[in-house]
Design a protein around this motif. Structure first.
Motif, PDB file in Angstrom:
ATOM      1  N   GLN A   1       0.795  -0.893   0.226  1.00  0.00           N
ATOM      2  CA  GLN A   1       0.150   0.112   0.300  1.00  0.00           C
ATOM      3  C   GLN A   1       0.672   1.171   0.077  1.00  0.00           C
ATOM      4  OE1 GLN A   1      -2.100  -1.364   3.733  1.00  0.00           O
ATOM      5  NE2 GLN A   1      -1.566   0.321   4.398  1.00  0.00           N
ATOM      6  N   LEU A   2       0.631   1.934  -0.989  1.00  0.00           N
ATOM      7  CA  LEU A   2       1.105   3.151  -1.134  1.00  0.00           C
ATOM      8  C   LEU A   2       0.719   4.128  -0.271  1.00  0.00           C
ATOM      9  CD1 LEU A   2       1.733   3.557  -4.807  1.00  0.00           C
ATOM     10  CD2 LEU A   2       3.487   2.048  -3.217  1.00  0.00           C
ATOM     11  N   GLU A   3       1.811   4.485   0.766  1.00  0.00           N
ATOM     12  CA  GLU A   3       1.330   6.302   1.814  1.00  0.00           C
ATOM     13  C   GLU A   3       2.003   7.435   1.420  1.00  0.00           C
ATOM     14  OE1 GLU A   3      -1.589   5.728   3.800  1.00  0.00           O
ATOM     15  OE2 GLU A   3      -2.078   3.774   3.362  1.00  0.00           O
ATOM     16  N   ALA A   4       0.757   8.728   1.449  1.00  0.00           N
ATOM     17  CA  ALA A   4       1.890  10.036   1.586  1.00  0.00           C
ATOM     18  C   ALA A   4       1.995  10.439   2.932  1.00  0.00           C
ATOM     19  CB  ALA A   4       1.254  11.029   0.576  1.00  0.00           C
ATOM     20  N   MET A   5       4.121   9.790   3.415  1.00  0.00           N
ATOM     21  CA  MET A   5       4.089  10.668   4.739  1.00  0.00           C
ATOM     22  C   MET A   5       5.242  11.589   4.706  1.00  0.00           C
ATOM     23  SD  MET A   5       4.083   7.092   6.493  1.00  0.00           S
ATOM     24  CE  MET A   5       4.866   5.576   4.654  1.00  0.00           C
ATOM     25  N   ASP A   6       5.879  11.896   5.421  1.00  0.00           N
ATOM     26  CA  ASP A   6       7.029  12.965   6.102  1.00  0.00           C
ATOM     27  C   ASP A   6       8.260  12.076   5.414  1.00  0.00           C
ATOM     28  OD1 ASP A   6       9.153  13.489   7.636  1.00  0.00           O
ATOM     29  OD2 ASP A   6       7.834  14.881   8.138  1.00  0.00           O
ATOM     30  N   SER A   7       8.706  13.010   4.859  1.00  0.00           N
ATOM     31  CA  SER A   7      10.075  12.546   3.706  1.00  0.00           C
ATOM     32  C   SER A   7      10.481  11.485   4.867  1.00  0.00           C
ATOM     33  CB  SER A   7      10.453  13.514   3.530  1.00  0.00           C
ATOM     34  OG  SER A   7      10.642  14.093   4.023  1.00  0.00           O
ATOM     35  N   ASN A   8      10.562  12.601   6.306  1.00  0.00           N
ATOM     36  CA  ASN A   8      12.179  11.905   7.214  1.00  0.00           C
ATOM     37  C   ASN A   8      11.575   9.959   7.284  1.00  0.00           C
ATOM     38  OD1 ASN A   8      13.515  13.649   6.649  1.00  0.00           O
ATOM     39  ND2 ASN A   8      12.487  15.099   8.281  1.00  0.00           N
ATOM     40  N   GLU A   9      10.083  10.082   7.522  1.00  0.00           N
ATOM     41  CA  GLU A   9      10.224   8.490   7.858  1.00  0.00           C
ATOM     42  C   GLU A   9       9.863   7.700   6.875  1.00  0.00           C
ATOM     43  OE1 GLU A   9       5.857   8.089   9.512  1.00  0.00           O
ATOM     44  OE2 GLU A   9       6.056  10.534   9.800  1.00  0.00           O
ATOM     45  N   SER A  10      10.212   6.156   7.939  1.00  0.00           N
ATOM     46  CA  SER A  10      10.826   4.656   7.098  1.00  0.00           C
ATOM     47  C   SER A  10      10.642   5.022   5.544  1.00  0.00           C
ATOM     48  CB  SER A  10      10.655   3.583   7.693  1.00  0.00           C
ATOM     49  OG  SER A  10      11.065   3.682   9.283  1.00  0.00           O
ATOM     50  N   PRO A  11      11.395   4.488   4.714  1.00  0.00           N
ATOM     51  CA  PRO A  11      10.535   4.344   3.272  1.00  0.00           C
ATOM     52  C   PRO A  11       9.760   2.486   2.922  1.00  0.00           C
ATOM     53  CG  PRO A  11      13.202   4.217   3.590  1.00  0.00           C
ATOM     54  CD  PRO A  11      12.369   4.633   4.875  1.00  0.00           C
ATOM     55  N   PHE A  12       9.651   1.800   3.934  1.00  0.00           N
ATOM     56  CA  PHE A  12       8.859   0.713   4.017  1.00  0.00           C
ATOM     57  C   PHE A  12       8.950  -0.348   5.637  1.00  0.00           C
ATOM     58  CE2 PHE A  12      10.141  -1.681  -0.443  1.00  0.00           C
ATOM     59  CZ  PHE A  12      10.113  -0.452  -1.275  1.00  0.00           C
ATOM     60  N   THR A  13       7.917   0.055   5.027  1.00  0.00           N
ATOM     61  CA  THR A  13       7.525   0.309   6.825  1.00  0.00           C
ATOM     62  C   THR A  13       5.995  -1.205   6.844  1.00  0.00           C
ATOM     63  OG1 THR A  13       7.240   2.309   8.120  1.00  0.00           O
ATOM     64  CG2 THR A  13       5.595   0.245   8.899  1.00  0.00           C
ATOM     65  N   ILE A  14       6.315  -2.665   7.635  1.00  0.00           N
ATOM     66  CA  ILE A  14       5.722  -3.847   7.193  1.00  0.00           C
ATOM     67  C   ILE A  14       4.861  -3.774   8.460  1.00  0.00           C
ATOM     68  CG2 ILE A  14       5.864  -6.796   7.532  1.00  0.00           C
ATOM     69  CD1 ILE A  14       7.676  -6.482   6.348  1.00  0.00           C
ATOM     70  N   THR A  15       3.273  -4.122   8.095  1.00  0.00           N
ATOM     71  CA  THR A  15       2.749  -4.202   9.560  1.00  0.00           C
ATOM     72  C   THR A  15       1.520  -5.416   9.277  1.00  0.00           C
ATOM     73  OG1 THR A  15       0.694  -2.185   8.669  1.00  0.00           O
ATOM     74  CG2 THR A  15       1.872  -1.612   9.434  1.00  0.00           C
ATOM     75  N   GLN A  16       0.940  -5.409  10.587  1.00  0.00           N
ATOM     76  CA  GLN A  16       0.114  -6.430  10.381  1.00  0.00           C
ATOM     77  C   GLN A  16      -0.998  -6.518  10.580  1.00  0.00           C
ATOM     78  OE1 GLN A  16       0.870 -10.669  12.712  1.00  0.00           O
ATOM     79  NE2 GLN A  16      -0.145 -10.937  11.160  1.00  0.00           N
ATOM     80  N   PRO A  17      -2.280  -6.655   9.746  1.00  0.00           N
ATOM     81  CA  PRO A  17      -3.406  -6.471  10.158  1.00  0.00           C
ATOM     82  C   PRO A  17      -3.926  -6.641  11.066  1.00  0.00           C
ATOM     83  CG  PRO A  17      -3.358  -7.291   7.518  1.00  0.00           C
ATOM     84  CD  PRO A  17      -2.187  -7.120   8.515  1.00  0.00           C
ATOM     85  N   GLU A  18      -4.621  -5.382  12.160  1.00  0.00           N
ATOM     86  CA  GLU A  18      -5.228  -5.849  13.303  1.00  0.00           C
ATOM     87  C   GLU A  18      -6.273  -6.979  13.485  1.00  0.00           C
ATOM     88  OE1 GLU A  18      -5.362  -5.001  17.707  1.00  0.00           O
ATOM     89  OE2 GLU A  18      -4.327  -4.421  16.513  1.00  0.00           O
ATOM     90  N   PHE A  19      -7.300  -7.128  12.426  1.00  0.00           N
ATOM     91  CA  PHE A  19      -8.739  -8.016  12.519  1.00  0.00           C
ATOM     92  C   PHE A  19      -7.937  -9.438  12.497  1.00  0.00           C
ATOM     93  CE2 PHE A  19     -11.491 -10.458  10.277  1.00  0.00           C
ATOM     94  CZ  PHE A  19     -12.563 -10.430  11.011  1.00  0.00           C
ATOM     95  N   MET A  20      -6.864  -9.887  11.798  1.00  0.00           N
ATOM     96  CA  MET A  20      -6.036 -10.434  11.071  1.00  0.00           C
ATOM     97  C   MET A  20      -5.388 -11.450  12.099  1.00  0.00           C
ATOM     98  SD  MET A  20      -7.174 -11.594   7.993  1.00  0.00           S
ATOM     99  CE  MET A  20      -6.494 -12.612   7.146  1.00  0.00           C
ATOM    100  N   ARG A  21      -4.825 -10.552  12.841  1.00  0.00           N
ATOM    101  CA  ARG A  21      -4.121 -10.958  14.221  1.00  0.00           C
ATOM    102  C   ARG A  21      -4.385 -11.264  15.226  1.00  0.00           C
ATOM    103  NH1 ARG A  21      -1.857  -6.883  15.936  1.00  0.00           N
ATOM    104  NH2 ARG A  21      -3.268  -7.586  17.944  1.00  0.00           N
ATOM    105  N   ARG A  22      -6.185 -10.778  15.615  1.00  0.00           N
ATOM    106  CA  ARG A  22      -6.002 -11.202  16.660  1.00  0.00           C
ATOM    107  C   ARG A  22      -6.584 -12.026  16.225  1.00  0.00           C
ATOM    108  NH1 ARG A  22     -10.020  -5.891  19.165  1.00  0.00           N
ATOM    109  NH2 ARG A  22      -8.497  -4.480  18.725  1.00  0.00           N
ATOM    110  N   MET A  23      -8.017 -11.836  15.398  1.00  0.00           N
ATOM    111  CA  MET A  23      -8.418 -13.459  14.779  1.00  0.00           C
ATOM    112  C   MET A  23      -7.351 -14.789  15.200  1.00  0.00           C
ATOM    113  SD  MET A  23     -11.885 -12.877  15.141  1.00  0.00           S
ATOM    114  CE  MET A  23     -11.495 -11.794  15.518  1.00  0.00           C
ATOM    115  N   LYS A  24      -6.305 -15.017  15.026  1.00  0.00           N
ATOM    116  CA  LYS A  24      -5.502 -15.341  15.120  1.00  0.00           C
ATOM    117  C   LYS A  24      -4.961 -16.032  16.501  1.00  0.00           C
ATOM    118  CE  LYS A  24      -2.048 -16.336  12.201  1.00  0.00           C
ATOM    119  NZ  LYS A  24      -2.164 -17.627  11.203  1.00  0.00           N
TER     120      LYS A  24
END
Length: 636
Positions: free
Chosen positions: A535-558
């Motif tokens: 997913q492409l997001e426009a953020m502050d230029s100082n923030e990480s280029p690539f960030t991995i996240t895990q969707p809350e709903f999926m992770r919580r259900m597991k």
């Protein structure tokens, strides 16, 4: 001498007793000592009210093993019985229900609790004995009686020459039960079932130092001192404590008394309990006891030392589910209630009205104690939170009344070691962590080290991050979200922080729509779609280029499915899916887009992805080896 038949309408009742009365034949000793205790306490009552013109004295119960003669003796100094009373209480025992006994219990008797139900306590002796004798003399002064039965419905009853008041029961142990002729086995049973009986129980003798003897010290001609050895005396070995801590008033006990009793209950426990709760109620039912909060681990399955259930100081069971609310079965200690039947099935207990009242009383009492501990010494309560939270969180999930009371003392710790009640947390974060849809977002981490970069990003925006790391936290969050108004919980690595708490302000992307489309296609050619959703997001230029996240709903259900529940079939077996948030305003992302050679683009994408995976602990094995090799090549 009288001969006759015991009032049994079914000939084979004795084989049935032996086979079905209890799956665990060892229970016979508890029953016989309970009867002896009962006879002694009744005599005490009669002497107190003046109905028995005899000295009560200091009676005890004695258990003797005669291994050579294959006999076990249980001797008390209680009421005793006349011949007529033997006839009434032993021969005409409630066997009129024998057919019902047969019909109802021949299949399920292993867990039926028949003794208490049919008044068969004394007859449990026939589970281990081929012949039983009773020699008894009543406090009323009548001649002693000698009853004998060989396990058939026939008995003999004659006078005996016993001089002392009380009853002696002699069990001629059967060939298949010779374990009960071993002193070590009998001692084990006495300590298991009768450790806190209210009458002293003698089992043999022991040698101790004579308290009245003072050893002399002498000197020889060289001035060397010699002290004579202690003089030993033989005393009765009383193996029980007739006055355990729970039978006393809380005002009579100091902290060291509670600690000492804990060690008496659990001699193999070397850690002190965190605190205790003294139970003492006489209306609408009778209940006493002491519950201890031990240091807890996050493993819900570890449970060696359990709460012990007693009835008038007689051990019943340490399987207290159904009596004690489930979340409190992780505690230790003692509960004693005369209102709980001595021998009962689990299903009978769980349906019993008195037991249900006891369960809700204990829940209320524990909640009140936790609240007072929190109010009286919050600092100490916070220090102990990690060791008790699993019990409290489980209670909030499983008992509605406890959940309601828990708002007063349940704590929500932050990653910085601060502790808030729910109300304090709400007031602290309301202004800053309410999103554009007016929903309060409560951020949390489950692992400070693994989620460190995400925590720091959240803190940089002035957000509080809770540390919620117990195994049932997903269930608890679900419960809180459904009962508190307009809130949601979000783990800090569930998405980019700007998406977790969406505000009205938006960041303009440096890339136009065509560039975004080209970048998206480029990324998807290299990044495995079965593992990552880009997913492409426009953020502050100082923030990480690539960030991995895990969707809350999926992770919580597991997570919920792994600890029971969750309602999502097969979720626990689904492959791990992650979001890859790409910052379109990052310099590195711009360079990836503008690089002319395909090979260099791929290398930059793979390197950036692997760095993001590394920060999440997702880079292992061959992929980690390749990343290190590639990194060295890039340095060169």
């Amino acid at each position: 001498m009288t001969k006759g038949n015991i009032n049994v309408s079914v000939e084979n009742i004795f084989p049935l007793i032996k086979k079905f009365l209890y799956s665990d034949h060892e229970i016979f000793l508890r029953e016989l000592i309970s009867n002896a205790t009962d006879a002694t306490l009744k005599l005490k009552h009669l002497t107190n009210v003046g109905d028995a013109k005899v000295e009560y004295g200091n009676p005890q119960i004695e258990v003797k093993v005669d291994k050579k003669g294959k006999k076990l003796h249980i001797i008390d100094q209680g009421l005793g019985m006349t011949a007529d009373e033997v006839e009434k209480y032993i021969n005409q025992v409630a066997f009129s229900g024998a057919e019902e006994f047969l019909d109802k219990y021949k299949d399920s008797a292993k867990d039926s609790g028949i003794i208490g139900h049919f008044g068969l306590g004394f007859y449990s002796a026939f589970m281990v004995a081929e012949k039983v004798e009773i020699i008894t003399k009543s406090f009323k002064g009548e001649p002693a009686a000698h009853w004998s039965c060989d396990g058939s419905p026939e008995f003999t009853l004659k006078t005996a020459d016993k001089k002392e008041r009380g009853t002696e029961i002699i069990l001629h142990i059967a060939e298949d039960s010779t374990e009960f002729l071993e002193e070590s086995r009998i001692r084990e049973l006495l300590l298991k079932y009768n450790k806190f009986m209210p009458i002293p129980i003698k089992f043999g003798t022991k040698e101790i130092n004579d308290p009245d003897f003072t050893p002399k010290t002498t000197k020889d001609k060289d001035g060397k001192e010699t002290t004579e050895p202690h003089k030993q005396i033989t005393v009765d070995d009383i193996i029980n404590n007739p006055n355990p801590a729970w039978t006393k008033q809380p005002t009579e006990l100091k902290d060291e008394d509670y600690s000492g009793f804990y060690r008496e209950l659990y001699p193999m426990q070397f850690e002190e309990p965190l605190f205790n709760i003294h139970l003492n109620v006489d209306y609408p039912f009778n209940l006493t006891g002491i519950l201890y909060f031990p240091k807890m681990t996050n493993d819900l399955n570890i449970q060696k030392d359990r709460i012990q259930l007693y009835q008038n100081q007689v051990f019943v069971t340490d399987n207290v589910e159904g009596i004690v609310p489930e979340f409190l079965t992780m505690l230790r200690g003692v509960i004693d209630s005369p209102d709980i039947p001595l021998n009962v099935s689990r299903s009978y207990l769980q349906a019993d009205g008195a037991v249900k009242k006891i369960s809700s009383y204990i829940t209320r009492k524990v909640a009140d104690k936790l609240k007072s501990l929190f109010n009286n010494n919050r600092e100490d309560f916070e220090a102990k939170w990690n060791d008790i939270k699993i019990v409290i969180e489980y209670g909030m999930l499983s008992e509605e009344k406890f959940f309601e009371k828990a708002d007063a003392f349940a704590l929500y710790p932050t990653v910085d070691g601060k502790y808030f009640t729910y109300e304090e947390l709400f007031n602290k974060i309301k202004a800053n962590q309410t999103d554009k849809d007016d929903k309060l977002v409560i951020l949390y981490a489950s692992d400070k080290d693994a989620q460190h970069s995400y925590i720091e990003t959240a803190k940089a925006k002035g957000y509080e991050v809770l540390l919620l790391d117990s195994p049932i936290v997903s269930h608890l969050i679900q419960k809180l979200e459904s009962t508190k108004e307009n809130i949601t919980f979000a783990r800090v690595d569930g998405d980019h922080i700007n998406n977790l708490i969406k505000k009205d302000e938006t960041t303009i992307s440096k890339l136009d729509e065509d560039q975004k489309k080209t970048l998206d296609e480029l990324l998807k050619e290299v990044i495995p779609s079965e593992k990552f959703m880009v997913q492409l997001e426009a953020m502050d230029s100082n923030e990480s280029p690539f960030t991995i996240t895990q969707p809350e709903f999926m992770r919580r259900m597991k997570e919920m499915q792994q600890t029971g529940g969750g309602g999502m079939f097969g979720m626990g077996n689904m492959p791990e899916m992650y979001n890859l948030v790409v910052n379109t305003n990052s310099e590195l992302v711009g360079e990836i887009l503008n690089t002319k050679t395909k090979k260099k683009q791929e290398r930059l994408i793979n390197q950036s992805l692997d760095l993001a995976r590394l920060s999440q602990g997702l880079l292992k094995g061959e992929e980690l080896t390749n990343f290190i090799k590639r990194s060295y090549e890039m340095i060169k």
